[in-house]
Write an enzyme that holds these catalytic residues in place. Structure first.
Site, mmCIF file in Angstrom:
data_model
loop_
_atom_site.group_PDB
_atom_site.id
_atom_site.type_symbol
_atom_site.label_atom_id
_atom_site.label_comp_id
_atom_site.label_asym_id
_atom_site.label_seq_id
_atom_site.Cartn_x
_atom_site.Cartn_y
_atom_site.Cartn_z
ATOM 1 C CE LYS B 143 17.653 -15.783 6.446
ATOM 2 N NZ LYS B 143 16.799 -15.950 7.739
ATOM 3 C CB SER B 218 13.422 -14.412 7.321
ATOM 4 O OG SER B 218 14.439 -15.030 7.935
ATOM 5 C CB SER B 242 13.654 -17.125 9.926
ATOM 6 O OG SER B 242 12.777 -15.883 9.887
#
Lengths: 560, 560
Positions: B143, B218, B242
């Protein structure tokens, strides 16, 4: 009455409550027929400076036999019915009366609770042949901020003396379930942020070894009780040295574990909800073994299943079973304040003794130097986060009833770090980031050193005379607070006492800074006569078992 | 250029950087002679809604064999030299190009880094006959907020696109040391506080199962990559769902461990220094086994010895070895938002299947109901602490370069909880106390239920269409955020996909509140066609191993 005088009434009421609880002891624990005890008899006037001999002289020999026993042995003697738990509670309560009368270390006696808990132990043992748990019948003393349901939680400040908590701190439940007998609550200083023990509510707790000196703080009541002999194990709390300092100042053991190891979250902090610097709750005891037992008992109760902030860390002595070598890093000075001569001597003698052997109990010992790491920065980091609101909550609570702000409270709030103020959120974040960075850098320094544990002074000196507005004597916490900012477990333990013959002032020393200068110039050996001198052992964060292990090994060896 | 347009240039530059890194793949991983690959070939126009078949069609069969392999098997195949790590990295990079071209899930490709790491693996294996570690040669996706030394750390916001970090996040080091090959960084939404994945910098990441839907957020880039097949394991972060939401929305596994288990402290948060709500870093993967392997690898690296904020918790599968029974508490609804029909069906089918057996793999299974506990309060507590500064740091960062505030950012900051503001310290403390109380009460509720784990929806529905100013579609995080406020480990996993035939709207339902009403009314099965539907398993705080264990047991059984 004007509000500026209200504090006096509140303090007087709290003292009256304490005195009434003292008087109640005789009600709940009447002297058996023919059993003589002088614990209420007149004491010498003036009292000697050193009152550590008082218990032996004024207690009935049976009581003294109990209160002077090694606590682990005492547990065995209760389990084997040599003593009943009620007899043990009675002996400790009577001893606690003498301690209160000589060193002023109690906020409240708990004779009714002690009788109920001790009776329960005795009954259970009688009926089942088993003990209630590993603390069966052992008197355990509680620092005042540990919560007891239905009891006042005064936080040593007048305005809160009538505030009653509606729950028991989890650690109280854990210990009670294991058979502990609570019998007294001990003093703490205003704001809980002194390495001394004076509050407007209860006055000064003095050092049983030398009543001209402070008992240390903030768990100073527990420290004095241990030094006097009216406690063998109790709970303190520590956010800058508050367990370790009073243990050290009274020549006993005090360990601050990794902050989230034992349930501290429901003890009473006036700034509850603050997360910037974590306090720890932990044992202060006559021996390292009883401190370890208490810790193990609480861990075995798995408090993390109730208080989900805690480390889910079962007690694990196994992690040391393959330990073959212990590398001890000696930190002679933190580079900010050079220890006073008694501490220098204590450390020097310890190192000489350790260097003279190759192993202890089959463990290879290596002694190396350990350099301090930016201790001034560590102090700046921690003091910048103690009072995120600029101590408004404390100051407003004092002001509400006109309670004067004591000099050491004023110092830690306003002078120890000029940047203390009511922070904005971004300021708080910035300070937290400095804290992480310091921790990380300190840890890198520690890892690079290659040592397993650090052997260091417990404090820059022995117990000090009280601080006054004119003379602030307890203003350098660095030797203990370093292990709060880094959250490392650390244990202090007494090794010797001040000997004015041996511990002469050092001539021609050039102080490093103003604090160092004042501490150096203040040193006059005769002031400190008989005061215990202590050392400290620290281990990496979360390695609480290692801290116990190393302390046991080293303290026993140094004593032998 | 006016400052209100500066953001456009910054965004365009960041996209150009990404595109350049994509073009670099061919430089570092030139196609071997005679090796044909259509990953750069024109794609259907318009693209199908469901692009999960694209990889098979456009990759060379050799590449597809690699990228579609079970990751644990792939590790074995690299260790046995069936594939070189370089071949594997090449295959994944080419697949990642297809993913980027269809679902827009990449912020940056890392072909140079991948080549260096893969080559190191191959060389080491060649020379020593051993693998570098348990992740030897496995492509691992990161990420964007995971820090890479020398790389931009844009936090998905235009103003930070040129900010370069000067360190690797510790988890990067841990995984690299174990042989992981990093090859792509994945998208995240503005502010990182959406359960969708849209940023002004990189635009929208769409769902590979249905490009009309969001990929979740997210960690939506990672979710989409996993759904597409261009990642088999990656890192996400989770402070309200997330990790779990995008894993769920793409039919794969995502686990949020207890927050301090894996090193999250040095990943990039714009509000660094905030301690009120702890985020977690953790694996998102094609299988639960690869998620578990990654977790074990990081634990085995003992990151707590470096990052002293972490739990000193070695990976411990032993704690489950005597487990004979698993009591599963089924939470059908959280009482705030009734799950949409596909989720209701998924859970009902799962429960029926579980109730029909007495044991799985020799473990006795008991299925009971689990009631929700004050979920609205839990949401109020967590949202009251997400933005202690009233999100000033976010809003100022956007404003500095004129970046528009996206609707979901506006919602979470200003509407999800009307009490979000720049707190004073006492306000922060009060909110923290509410958090402790909620956690404590929730835990008591859990303990009283007697269940080992909770089986619950992963979300109120499958992936949703994007939120716009007119229609905010992803506004109820309660099914995941509940396990952030309580800091319980929780794993989501896909169990089925939306079937418009089976998942008809429920007639005559009386909504519980406005949010429930809008979610109920919005449900039209055809919108959600093919979208994965997921469930979630949660375990008590710190019992991460139990969460893995239960997820493995249950997800395999449900799939069988």
């Amino acid at each position: 009455m004007t509000s500026t005088e209200e504090y006096k009434t509140l303090a007087a009421n709290a003292c009256a409550r304490r005195d009434a609880s003292m008087a109640d002891i005789e009600k709940y624990f009447p002297l058996p027929e023919g059993f003589e005890s002088k614990h209420l008899a007149p004491l010498p006037d003036p009292l000697p400076l050193n009152v550590t001999g008082i218990a032996k002289e004024y207690l009935n020999p049976f009581d003294y036999e109990i209160t002077s026993a090694d606590p682990i042995k005492l547990l065995a003697d209760i389990a084997s019915k040599k003593y009943t738990a009620v007899q043990v509670a009675a002996a400790y309560l009577r001893c606690a009366v003498l301690a209160q009368r000589t060193v002023n270390c109690v906020t409240e006696f708990l004779p009714d609770m002690a009788l109920a808990l001790a009776t329960k132990c005795d009954k259970y043992l009688e009926e089942t042949g088993k003990t209630l748990g590993p603390m069966h019948g052992l008197p355990v003393s509680l620092k005042d901020m540990i919560c007891l349901k239905g009891y006042p939680q005064g936080f040593s400040t007048c305005a809160l003396t009538t505030f009653i908590t509606d729950y028991d701190s989890l650690i109280v439940t854990n210990l009670r379930d294991a058979g502990a007998v609570f019998y007294q609550r001990t003093t703490q200083p205003q704001s809980l942020m002194h390495l001394e023990c004076e509050s407007v509510v209860f006055g000064r707790t003095v050092n049983p070894y030398n009543r001209n000196l402070t008992s240390g703080g903030s768990s100073g009541g527990e420290g004095a009780a241990l030094g006097f002999g009216s406690s063998c194990i109790g709970l303190g709390t520590d956010i800058g040295g508050s367990i370790r300092n009073p243990a050290a100042m009274n020549g006993v053991f005090g360990i601050k574990l990794t902050a989230n190891r034992l349930p501290v979250g429901d003890t009473f902090f006036i700034n509850g909800g603050s997360e910037a610097i974590a306090g720890a709750v932990g044992p202060m005891g006559r021996t390292i073994e009883i401190c370890e037992l208490l810790t193990k008992v609480v861990c075995d109760a798995e408090p993390w299943k109730i208080s989900r902030e805690l480390a889910a860390a079962p007690w694990n002595s196994d992690i040391l079973k393959d330990k073959k070598k212990l590398t001890i890093g000696v930190n002679y000075t933190d580079g900010v304040v050079t220890p006073q001569p008694p501490v220098q001597r204590a450390l020097k003698e310890a190192v000489e003794k350790l260097k003279a052997v190759s192993s202890i109990d089959g463990i290879e010992i290596e002694v190396v130097d350990y350099a301090p790491f930016k201790q001034e920065l560590g102090w700046e980091v921690i003091t910048s986060l103690y009072f995120e609101d600029g101590a408004e909550v404390e100051l407003e609570t004092f002001a509400k009833v006109g309670e004067p702000v004591l000099p050491l409270t004023e110092w830690i709030i306003k002078k120890a770090n000029p940047n203390v103020k009511h922070l904005t959120i971004p300021e708080l974040w910035e300070r937290n980031k400095s804290k992480y960075k310091y921790r990380y850098d300190y840890n890198q320094h520690f890892l690079k050193s290659g040592v397993d544990v650090i052997l260091a002074p417990a404090y820059f000196g022995s117990a000090q005379p009280w601080s006054t507005a004119e003379s602030l004597n307890s203003t350098w916490w660095g030797y203990t607070s370093i292990f709060n900012v880094t959250d490392m477990p650390a244990c202090t333990f007494g090794v010797t006492t001040v000997d004015p013959e041996k511990d002469k002032p050092i001539e021609g020393y050039t102080p490093l800074n103003e604090t160092d200068k004042s501490i150096y110039e203040r040193y006059k050996p005769e002031i400190y006569k008989d005061a215990p001198v202590a050392l400290q052992i620290a281990a990496p964060r979360s390695e609480d078992e290692l801290a116990f292990y190393a302390t046991k090994l080293i303290s026993k060896f140094l004593k032998a």
